[in-house]
Design a protein around this motif. Structure first.
Motif, PDB file in Angstrom:
ATOM      1  N   MET A 117     -17.503 -12.082  -4.123  1.00 55.84           N
ATOM      2  CA  MET A 117     -16.311 -11.659  -3.409  1.00 55.84           C
ATOM      3  C   MET A 117     -16.120 -10.148  -3.571  1.00 55.84           C
ATOM      4  SD  MET A 117     -12.545 -13.331  -3.542  1.00 55.84           S
ATOM      5  CE  MET A 117     -12.857 -13.911  -5.166  1.00 55.84           C
ATOM      6  N   ALA A 118     -15.914  -9.466  -2.450  1.00 61.03           N
ATOM      7  CA  ALA A 118     -15.747  -8.014  -2.503  1.00 61.03           C
ATOM      8  C   ALA A 118     -14.512  -7.635  -1.705  1.00 61.03           C
ATOM      9  CB  ALA A 118     -16.974  -7.333  -1.903  1.00 61.03           C
ATOM     10  N   SER A 119     -13.419  -7.370  -2.405  1.00 63.61           N
ATOM     11  CA  SER A 119     -12.219  -7.034  -1.653  1.00 63.61           C
ATOM     12  C   SER A 119     -12.329  -5.607  -1.127  1.00 63.61           C
ATOM     13  CB  SER A 119     -10.978  -7.206  -2.511  1.00 63.61           C
ATOM     14  OG  SER A 119     -10.895  -6.173  -3.450  1.00 63.61           O
ATOM     15  N   VAL A 120     -11.641  -5.349  -0.046  1.00 65.42           N
ATOM     16  CA  VAL A 120     -11.774  -4.076   0.663  1.00 65.42           C
ATOM     17  C   VAL A 120     -10.447  -3.320   0.588  1.00 65.42           C
ATOM     18  CG1 VAL A 120     -12.261  -3.020   2.897  1.00 65.42           C
ATOM     19  CG2 VAL A 120     -13.437  -5.142   2.233  1.00 65.42           C
ATOM     20  N   THR A 121     -10.522  -2.058   0.214  1.00 66.45           N
ATOM     21  CA  THR A 121      -9.322  -1.224   0.234  1.00 66.45           C
ATOM     22  C   THR A 121      -8.992  -0.901   1.690  1.00 66.45           C
ATOM     23  OG1 THR A 121     -10.071  -0.232  -1.816  1.00 66.45           O
ATOM     24  CG2 THR A 121      -8.289   0.892  -0.667  1.00 66.45           C
ATOM     25  N   SER A 122      -7.753  -1.120   2.079  1.00 66.36           N
ATOM     26  CA  SER A 122      -7.418  -0.882   3.484  1.00 66.36           C
ATOM     27  C   SER A 122      -7.434   0.606   3.785  1.00 66.36           C
ATOM     28  CB  SER A 122      -6.041  -1.471   3.803  1.00 66.36           C
ATOM     29  OG  SER A 122      -5.041  -0.720   3.162  1.00 66.36           O
ATOM     30  N   LEU A 123      -7.655   0.923   5.052  1.00 66.49           N
ATOM     31  CA  LEU A 123      -7.633   2.325   5.477  1.00 66.49           C
ATOM     32  C   LEU A 123      -6.272   2.928   5.169  1.00 66.49           C
ATOM     33  CD1 LEU A 123      -9.481   1.875   8.877  1.00 66.49           C
ATOM     34  CD2 LEU A 123     -10.352   3.079   6.868  1.00 66.49           C
ATOM     35  N   THR A 124      -5.236   2.156   5.395  1.00 68.56           N
ATOM     36  CA  THR A 124      -3.892   2.645   5.098  1.00 68.56           C
ATOM     37  C   THR A 124      -3.812   3.083   3.639  1.00 68.56           C
ATOM     38  OG1 THR A 124      -3.150   0.890   6.565  1.00 68.56           O
ATOM     39  CG2 THR A 124      -1.455   2.082   5.361  1.00 68.56           C
ATOM     40  N   ALA A 125      -4.314   2.220   2.749  1.00 68.28           N
ATOM     41  CA  ALA A 125      -4.231   2.538   1.322  1.00 68.28           C
ATOM     42  C   ALA A 125      -5.087   3.760   0.991  1.00 68.28           C
ATOM     43  CB  ALA A 125      -4.653   1.328   0.496  1.00 68.28           C
ATOM     44  N   SER A 126      -6.275   3.863   1.616  1.00 67.84           N
ATOM     45  CA  SER A 126      -7.142   5.011   1.323  1.00 67.84           C
ATOM     46  C   SER A 126      -6.501   6.312   1.784  1.00 67.84           C
ATOM     47  CB  SER A 126      -8.499   4.859   2.014  1.00 67.84           C
ATOM     48  OG  SER A 126      -9.098   3.653   1.657  1.00 67.84           O
ATOM     49  N   VAL A 127      -5.997   6.318   3.003  1.00 64.52           N
ATOM     50  CA  VAL A 127      -5.362   7.530   3.531  1.00 64.52           C
ATOM     51  C   VAL A 127      -4.150   7.885   2.666  1.00 64.52           C
ATOM     52  CG1 VAL A 127      -4.096   8.494   5.491  1.00 64.52           C
ATOM     53  CG2 VAL A 127      -6.155   7.142   5.896  1.00 64.52           C
ATOM     54  N   HIS A 128      -3.398   6.880   2.318  1.00 67.40           N
ATOM     55  CA  HIS A 128      -2.216   7.082   1.486  1.00 67.40           C
ATOM     56  C   HIS A 128      -2.593   7.771   0.176  1.00 67.40           C
ATOM     57  CE1 HIS A 128       1.103   6.003  -1.218  1.00 67.40           C
ATOM     58  NE2 HIS A 128       1.845   5.970  -0.127  1.00 67.40           N
ATOM     59  N   GLN A 129      -3.667   7.290  -0.415  1.00 68.89           N
ATOM     60  CA  GLN A 129      -4.113   7.843  -1.695  1.00 68.89           C
ATOM     61  C   GLN A 129      -4.510   9.315  -1.553  1.00 68.89           C
ATOM     62  OE1 GLN A 129      -3.951   6.077  -4.644  1.00 68.89           O
ATOM     63  NE2 GLN A 129      -4.233   8.179  -5.401  1.00 68.89           N
ATOM     64  N   ARG A 130      -5.275   9.624  -0.500  1.00 71.84           N
ATOM     65  CA  ARG A 130      -5.692  11.019  -0.292  1.00 71.84           C
ATOM     66  C   ARG A 130      -4.482  11.933  -0.126  1.00 71.84           C
ATOM     67  NH1 ARG A 130     -11.334  11.402   1.136  1.00 71.84           N
ATOM     68  NH2 ARG A 130     -12.110   9.456   0.310  1.00 71.84           N
ATOM     69  N   LEU A 131      -3.521  11.476   0.660  1.00 74.36           N
ATOM     70  CA  LEU A 131      -2.334  12.296   0.898  1.00 74.36           C
ATOM     71  C   LEU A 131      -1.539  12.483  -0.393  1.00 74.36           C
ATOM     72  CD1 LEU A 131      -0.929  10.923   4.265  1.00 74.36           C
ATOM     73  CD2 LEU A 131      -2.003  13.133   3.859  1.00 74.36           C
ATOM     74  N   ALA A 132      -1.403  11.393  -1.114  1.00 68.90           N
ATOM     75  CA  ALA A 132      -0.625  11.467  -2.349  1.00 68.90           C
ATOM     76  C   ALA A 132      -1.278  12.455  -3.316  1.00 68.90           C
ATOM     77  CB  ALA A 132      -0.501  10.083  -2.982  1.00 68.90           C
ATOM     78  N   ASP A 133      -2.609  12.419  -3.394  1.00 70.43           N
ATOM     79  CA  ASP A 133      -3.329  13.344  -4.270  1.00 70.43           C
ATOM     80  C   ASP A 133      -3.102  14.798  -3.839  1.00 70.43           C
ATOM     81  OD1 ASP A 133      -4.242  11.198  -5.629  1.00 70.43           O
ATOM     82  OD2 ASP A 133      -6.296  11.246  -4.809  1.00 70.43           O
ATOM     83  N   ALA A 134      -3.267  15.029  -2.522  1.00 69.52           N
ATOM     84  CA  ALA A 134      -3.097  16.398  -2.015  1.00 69.52           C
ATOM     85  C   ALA A 134      -1.667  16.872  -2.223  1.00 69.52           C
ATOM     86  CB  ALA A 134      -3.466  16.459  -0.540  1.00 69.52           C
ATOM     87  N   LEU A 135      -0.745  15.941  -2.108  1.00 77.40           N
ATOM     88  CA  LEU A 135       0.667  16.279  -2.263  1.00 77.40           C
ATOM     89  C   LEU A 135       0.979  16.647  -3.704  1.00 77.40           C
ATOM     90  CD1 LEU A 135       3.198  16.443  -0.583  1.00 77.40           C
ATOM     91  CD2 LEU A 135       3.599  14.032  -0.983  1.00 77.40           C
ATOM     92  N   SER A 136       0.469  15.885  -4.632  1.00 80.81           N
ATOM     93  CA  SER A 136       0.808  16.235  -6.014  1.00 80.81           C
ATOM     94  C   SER A 136       0.025  17.465  -6.489  1.00 80.81           C
ATOM     95  CB  SER A 136       0.654  15.044  -6.973  1.00 80.81           C
ATOM     96  OG  SER A 136      -0.564  14.399  -6.775  1.00 80.81           O
ATOM     97  N   ALA A 137      -1.120  17.757  -5.827  1.00 80.34           N
ATOM     98  CA  ALA A 137      -1.814  19.003  -6.158  1.00 80.34           C
ATOM     99  C   ALA A 137      -1.024  20.206  -5.655  1.00 80.34           C
ATOM    100  CB  ALA A 137      -3.215  19.001  -5.550  1.00 80.34           C
ATOM    101  N   ALA A 138      -0.425  20.047  -4.458  1.00 82.17           N
ATOM    102  CA  ALA A 138       0.352  21.141  -3.886  1.00 82.17           C
ATOM    103  C   ALA A 138       1.683  21.313  -4.612  1.00 82.17           C
ATOM    104  CB  ALA A 138       0.594  20.892  -2.400  1.00 82.17           C
ATOM    105  N   LEU A 139       2.174  20.227  -5.158  1.00 85.00           N
ATOM    106  CA  LEU A 139       3.506  20.231  -5.768  1.00 85.00           C
ATOM    107  C   LEU A 139       3.450  19.567  -7.142  1.00 85.00           C
ATOM    108  CD1 LEU A 139       6.323  19.063  -3.348  1.00 85.00           C
ATOM    109  CD2 LEU A 139       6.117  21.253  -4.526  1.00 85.00           C
TER     110      LEU A 139
END
Ligand code: ARG
Length: 587
Positions: free
Chosen positions: A1-23
């Protein structure tokens, strides 16, 4: 069984990372990602954050954009309006994500809930020796869907059919049977229909004697005492009622195309041996008090019309235990023996006061607490076309079976009209799957706390938000896939291909299956899954209108579109199955 990270979750993660790097001073900030019409996603969280930190939102947004390097995932990201971010996902990322889902068999990449617990779900609880009517429909349909949905998310889910098989009315029934033993045939010899007609007859006859004959009444009362104290002959007679009723229940559940397991039928009687102890524990702890001979629990906020407190009666003045005592005992059993972390009840909203009191009493006892919680789904009423509680033309309650039979009949008309290459036997089988699916879907697609109209014409309509529409979408895909099998290499993902807008929209929606399911299960909201599936079928329809599949431009494009067809069908099939609805391969 291989669960898949949703695109929503992946995009969310990238944004959150960039956001906390900026702030960095904002700590972990939520970009508040939403699906959007403008782009694939829109992030709205920057506005509020900039306000809080007294910065310029557009500047902050621009900083986030420059901090993002994920060309494989994000094709385009731009600042819009006062400081929103519009995000477009790369075509290849969509296809790759779906390919990973497709490779995960029946689970379709849906992850298991890491915080899963044990839920005991109390649903489909008819009463022994009584006919099932339209009021029993919703508990069965909603409960069965939730049972399966929760199970699929990894929750350990235990069903409890808390059937009404105990109480004073059995004194009358048993006494009558003792005096007229041939009135009930052995359960092994009857089918569902005979069982309920026998039970109805015995019920009526015993009622008539009970009302007319004072001495019988007296014997019936003594029978209740004998039943509760475990007298052998009395229990044997009682068991005959239970067995005969189960034959009937099973026949109705079969009509409902619903699996009920014998070990999950645990009625009120099962808690009989616990009731005295439950009462003792309540009394010793002071949660329950004696009042006019009865043992009761009072609540500050629950008062009747005359402003007098309305108590929960644990034990009546005559020593008898009732509905509340069995529910409180069931809570102990479910918490202590079944190790439940959640108790879920799918019961008519008209019993919500009962459950409010039972839950509150259990909380005072510590049986329910922060780790173990209880909820009643409190579903609304099934209404007739006139908007009043559903009744027959003669003003009687509608038998559940009649209602299901009629739905199947109507469905047969629809199926027959459309059927080209189906045999009569296939038409009957489809009619069952379409008719019962229609009834379930109409119920499940409305939020449970609302009433809904039972309107068969609407339910079996091919147009609009119905299960038939979804079933046809599924069958149509299957027919394309069958045809493709002979003509092409079959479904295969091609992440190198560009996607048309209708393909993107379909793909992004397919990606959201797991997220939607998690939300629908967590909120006990099957209607969210139903709405998702309806939208999936609609998006598929526009994809199919705009993007030729078998006649696509290149062999790779044919394969990729077949791949989209295939995963759409599998998602529809899985989603419908979780709602308890069949998806016939041909319609
Ligand atoms: N048998 C009851 C009825 O038909 C419903 C039981 C609900 N469940 C419970 N634990 N009280 O009204």
């Amino acid at each position: 069984m291989a669960s898949v990270t949703s695109l929503t979750a992946s995009v969310h993660q990238r944004l959150a990372d960039a956001l906390s790097a900026a702030l960095p001073e904002a700590g972990s900030a939520d970009p508040l990602l939403r699906r959007s019409d403008r782009a694939d996603f829109q992030a709205n969280g920057i506005l509020a954050l900039a306000k809080k930190l007294k910065g310029n939102p557009r500047e902050l947004a621009a900083q986030v954009v420059s901090g993002i390097t994920a060309p494989d995932l994000i094709k385009d990201i731009e600042v819009s309006g006062p400081g929103f971010l519009n995000i477009t996902v790369a075509d290849g990322a969509i296809t790759e994500n779906l390919a990973a889902r497709a490779a995960d068999g029946d689970r379709l990449g849906v992850p298991l809930n890491p915080r899963a617990g044990t839920t005991v779900i109390d649903y489909a609880q008819p009463n022994v020796a009584k006919e099932m009517h339209v009021g029993h429909l919703r508990s069965a349909v909603i409960g069965d869907a939730l049972h399966q949905m929760l199970d699929f998310t990894g929750e350990k889910t235990i069903g409890r059919h808390h059937i009404g098989d105990w109480g004073t009315q059995f004194g009358m029934l048993i006494q009558y049977l003792v005096e007229n033993p041939d009135q009930l045939a052995p359960a092994a010899d009857v089918d569902g229909e005979q069982a309920i007609s026998n039970l109805n007859r015995v019920y009526k006859a015993s009622r008539a004697v009970f009302d007319a004959d004072e001495e019988f009444k007296d014997r019936a009362r003594k029978r209740v005492v004998a039943l509760q104290s475990g007298d052998k002959e009395t229990l044997e007679m009682w068991q005959r009622f239970v067995d005969e009723s189960k034959v009937y229940f099973y026949s109705v559940f079969e009509k409902l195309d619903m699996e009920v397991r014998d070990e999950e039928i645990v009625g009120e009687s099962a808690y009989n041996d616990m009731m005295a102890e439950t009462a003792r524990l309540l009394e010793e702890s002071g949660v329950a008090v004696r009042s006019e001979g009865a043992l009761v629990v009072f609540f500050d906020d629950i008062k009747g019309k005359d402003d007098k407190p309305v108590p929960l009666i644990v034990q009546k003045a005559d020593g008898g235990f009732g509905y509340a005592a069995s529910d409180l005992s069931a809570i102990r059993d479910r918490v202590v023996d079944l190790h439940a972390t959640t108790l879920l009840y799918v019961v008519d909203v008209r019993q919500s006061l009962h459950f409010k009191m039972v839950f509150e009493a259990a909380r005072r006892m510590g049986w329910l607490n922060d780790e173990v919680t209880a909820h009643n789904m409190g579903y609304g009423t099934v209404l007739g076309a006139d908007g009043k509680p559903f009744k027959t033309r003669e003003g009687e309650t509608v038998r559940l079976e009649d209602l299901l039979d009629e739905a199947v009949q109507r469905a047969a008309e629809v199926v027959r009209e459309k059927a080209r290459d189906l045999t009569e036997e296939e038409i009957q089988e489809r009619a069952f799957q379409v008719g019962i699916g229609a009834v379930k879907y109409a119920d499940l697609s409305t939020s449970a706390n609302r009433d809904y109209k039972f309107d068969l014409d609407q339910m079996v309509s091919l147009h609009g938000d119905t299960s038939v529409y979804l079933q046809y979408a599924y069958a149509r895909i299957q027919s394309i896939l069958r045809k493709a099998g002979a003509e092409t290499g079959g479904p295969a993902a091609h992440p190198e291909l560009e996607l048309a807008p209708a393909e993107r929209a379909l793909g992004l929606h397919l990606d959201a299956f797991g997220d939607t399911l998690a939300e629908a299960a967590a909120e006990y909201a099957p209607h969210k899954l139903a709405a998702y599936l309806y939208q999936l079928a609609s998006l598929y329809t526009s994809f199919y209108d705009k993007c030729p599949v078998l006649k696509a431009e290149t062999p790779a494009q044919v394969e990729n579109r077949l791949f989209l067809c295939d995963i759409t069908a599998r998602t529809l099939h899985k989603g419908m199955a979780l709602l308890g609805i069949r998806t016939p391969e041909r319609l």
